[in-house]
Design an enzyme around this catalytic site. Structure first.
Site, PDB file in Angstrom:
ATOM      1  N   ASP A 108       0.669  -0.924  -0.140  1.00 16.73           N
ATOM      2  CA  ASP A 108      -0.103  -0.209  -0.059  1.00 16.73           C
ATOM      3  C   ASP A 108       0.764   1.335   0.090  1.00 16.73           C
ATOM      4  O   ASP A 108       0.473   2.285   0.487  1.00 16.73           O
ATOM      5  CB  ASP A 108      -1.006   0.077   1.177  1.00 16.73           C
TER       6      ASP A 108
ATOM      7  N   GLY B  26      -4.095  -4.274  -4.453  1.00 13.33           N
ATOM      8  CA  GLY B  26      -5.061  -3.385  -4.868  1.00 13.33           C
ATOM      9  C   GLY B  26      -4.287  -2.108  -5.244  1.00 13.33           C
ATOM     10  O   GLY B  26      -3.631  -1.880  -4.226  1.00 13.33           O
ATOM     11  N   HIS B  27      -4.332  -1.806  -6.647  1.00 11.20           N
ATOM     12  CA  HIS B  27      -3.615  -0.447  -7.056  1.00 11.20           C
ATOM     13  C   HIS B  27      -4.645   0.624  -7.254  1.00 11.20           C
ATOM     14  O   HIS B  27      -5.754   0.235  -8.036  1.00 11.20           O
ATOM     15  CB  HIS B  27      -2.721  -0.890  -8.297  1.00 11.20           C
TER      16      HIS B  27
HETATM   17  P1  IMP Z   1      -2.756 -12.528   1.977  1.00 13.34           P
HETATM   18  O1  IMP Z   1      -1.994 -12.048   0.967  1.00 13.34           O
HETATM   19  O2  IMP Z   1      -4.232 -12.343   1.504  1.00 13.34           O
HETATM   20  O3  IMP Z   1      -2.681 -14.140   2.265  1.00 13.34           O
HETATM   21  O4  IMP Z   1      -2.674 -11.849   3.422  1.00 13.34           O
HETATM   22  C1  IMP Z   1      -1.440 -12.060   3.863  1.00 13.34           C
HETATM   23  C2  IMP Z   1      -0.901 -10.773   4.758  1.00 13.34           C
HETATM   24  O5  IMP Z   1      -0.592  -9.905   3.664  1.00 13.34           O
HETATM   25  C3  IMP Z   1      -2.012  -9.726   5.379  1.00 13.34           C
HETATM   26  O6  IMP Z   1      -1.391  -9.190   6.491  1.00 13.34           O
HETATM   27  C4  IMP Z   1      -2.588  -9.045   4.404  1.00 13.34           C
HETATM   28  O7  IMP Z   1      -3.179  -7.723   4.793  1.00 13.34           O
HETATM   29  C5  IMP Z   1      -1.175  -8.626   3.845  1.00 13.34           C
HETATM   30  N1  IMP Z   1      -1.494  -8.203   2.319  1.00 13.34           N
HETATM   31  C6  IMP Z   1      -1.854  -8.911   1.167  1.00 13.34           C
HETATM   32  N2  IMP Z   1      -1.975  -8.083   0.148  1.00 13.34           N
HETATM   33  C7  IMP Z   1      -1.805  -6.864   0.616  1.00 13.34           C
HETATM   34  C8  IMP Z   1      -1.744  -5.610  -0.137  1.00 13.34           C
HETATM   35  O8  IMP Z   1      -1.759  -5.437  -1.360  1.00 13.34           O
HETATM   36  N3  IMP Z   1      -1.423  -4.449   0.468  1.00 13.34           N
HETATM   37  C9  IMP Z   1      -1.138  -4.629   1.964  1.00 13.34           C
HETATM   38  N4  IMP Z   1      -1.127  -5.672   2.627  1.00 13.34           N
HETATM   39  C10 IMP Z   1      -1.345  -7.058   1.908  1.00 13.34           C
END
Ligand code: IMP
Length: 431
Positions: A13, A40-41
């Site tokens: 992010d 998410g971008h």
């Molecule tokens: P997962 O990628 O959905 O398995 O989540 C694992 C960890 O990565 C969690 O703490 C999520 O909040 C974090 N996470 C996954 N994708 C993003 C992103 O695009 N931005 C920030 N945190 C992310």
């Protein structure tokens, strides 16, 4: 350029979409190398706000070929929805292609993601519930389904693969999670329908990418998430399940490390993270609310409020070194405009010892005492500034201190969401 990697230097992010969007104006190929629809971008243009999860941000430029690389786990319904939403806005879109080697987020993956998080209770990772972890688990366990498996002619093979996979998934769903099991036929039918609809986009992406690199085209690799969420080097186990590093970006895009010219680390002027896990510079509730409101710190994918903290130069220096970051894009500087003083974490201390970098043990990381250097704020609205030189003196000093601490030059500064709110630092401004 010709090959530039853009990656997140913190916990994701960092407003990478804005930096990719700015550089994509000159790029011919933009590649998304890792992650899934967990990312998410957001890109803000004159035509409005665009939120991407799987499609590379370069899609808004008609001259860009946008590649979803082999390192991505693709949720076909989400990708199809994103394509339809873009088409509905009637914009001249770039060309989108999808690697036939990319893995598929299958219908059982989001279920397993959510049920496992519920089972873990307070020990949960705080995932996005998009099936990212289970999809990458299957990839590594060599029982994943890839995009190529969904295409015409692969039905027999796909049925056999699902027949081998589903008993294990059903055992977990019914016995461990007390949920309903899944039938093979509807999943097969659904997967083949996805294959039919995605087929026009599917290519051997690594061939296309290598042709572009060899032809000297401008290639941009836009990694998802951030270094501190990396599976190996992040705050394990509170990490994502792919590699958001420069090395991971090479692997997922089909580019060799020797072909990379530039690695841009995107860092927010402060820090945020979503989900669970240690966060040494996390601030108190009142400061958090201020940063969250000024910075609109709510997840693009989940809408969750992000946790906020001061700039962590220990983690940032670690990210600069691990990723060979050649320059920094510092985003959201304007969020700090109102503050009289801005702490920056310059060292970690635990049990009377100094730590030079984030430790592997999360219990240690959650106990570190951040040592702060408190810098003077500028208390001036920077959102309308048009050049680096025009920034208030204290803001420039803040940036210079971050450069000293991280060991990389800041070449771009974001001062708001709009395309014009990005300052490019010229050679003269380095003097
Ligand atoms: P997962 O990628 O959905 O398995 O989540 C694992 C960890 O990565 C969690 O703490 C999520 O909040 C974090 N996470 C996954 N994708 C993003 C992103 O695009 N931005 C920030 N945190 C992310």
């Amino acid at each position: 350029m010709p090959v530039t990697i853009i990656l997140g230097g913190q916990w994701g992010d960092e407003a990478k979409g804005k930096i990719t969007d700015a550089l994509a104006a000159q790029a011919q190929v933009v590649i998304r190398p890792n992650g899934s629809n967990n990312a998410g971008h957001t890109v803000v243009t004159d035509q409005g706000v665009f939120k991407f999860h799987l499609v590379p941000s370069g899609i808004l430029y008609p001259h860009c070929t946008c590649v979803i690389g082999a390192g991505v786990a693709v949720s076909p319904p989400d990708l199809l929805r994103e394509i339809e939403a873009l088409q509905a806005r009637n914009l001249p879109l770039g060309r989108l292609v999808l690697s036939d080697r990319a893995h598929v987020v299958m219908p059982y993956h989001p279920l397993l993601d959510r049920y496992e998080e519920e089972r873990l209770g307070p020990a949960r990772i705080g995932t996005t519930h998009r099936g990212n972890g289970p999809a990458f688990t299957d990839k590594v366990a060599r029982r994943g389904i890839r995009i190529a498996d969904l295409l015409e002619g692969a039905e027999h093979e796909l049925r056999a693969k699902l027949a081998a996979i589903l008993p294990e998934k059903n055992l977990l769903l019914t016995h461990l999670y007390g949920a309903a099991g899944l039938d093979l036929d509807p999943i097969l039918e659904q997967a083949l329908e996805w294959g039919e609809r995605l087929a026009p986009y599917v290519v051997a992406a690594e061939e296309l990418v290598q042709d572009a690199v060899h032809a000297g085209k401008q290639v941009l690799v836009e990694a998802a998430q951030g270094c501190m969420l990396d599976l190996d080097y992040g705050t394990y186990p509170y990490v994502t399940s792919s590699s958001p590093t420069a090395a991971g970006a090479c692997q997922g895009a089909g580019i060799a490390p020797t072909q990379v010219d530039r690695v841009i680390g995107v860092f927010k002027a402060y820090t945020t993270r979503v989900g669970s896990g240690p966060f040494p510079t996390e601030v108190d509730a009142a400061t958090s609310q201020l940063l969250r409101e000024r910075g609109q710190e709510f997840g693009t994918t989940t809408g969750r409020p992000r946790r906020t903290g001061w700039f962590d130069a220990v983690a940032a220096r670690y990210a600069v070194r691990l990723n060979g970051i050649t320059e920094i894009a510092l985003t959201k500087l304007d969020v700090l405009d109102a503050l009289a003083e801005i702490p920056v974490c310059i060292a970690y201390q635990v049990d009377g010892r100094d730590l030079a970098s984030p430790p592997a043990r999360q219990d240690l990381l959650s106990r570190v005492q951040p040592v702060y250097d408190v810098l003077e704020g500028w208390q001036t609205d920077t959102s309308g500034v048009t050049s680096f030189e025009e920034l208030p003196r204290a803001a420039r000093r803040y940036i210079e201190r971050l450069e000293e601490l991280t060991g990389a030059p800041v070449t771009m500064v974001g001062i708001g969401p709009a395309r014009r709110q990005l300052l490019w630092r010229t050679a003269a401004a380095f003097a």
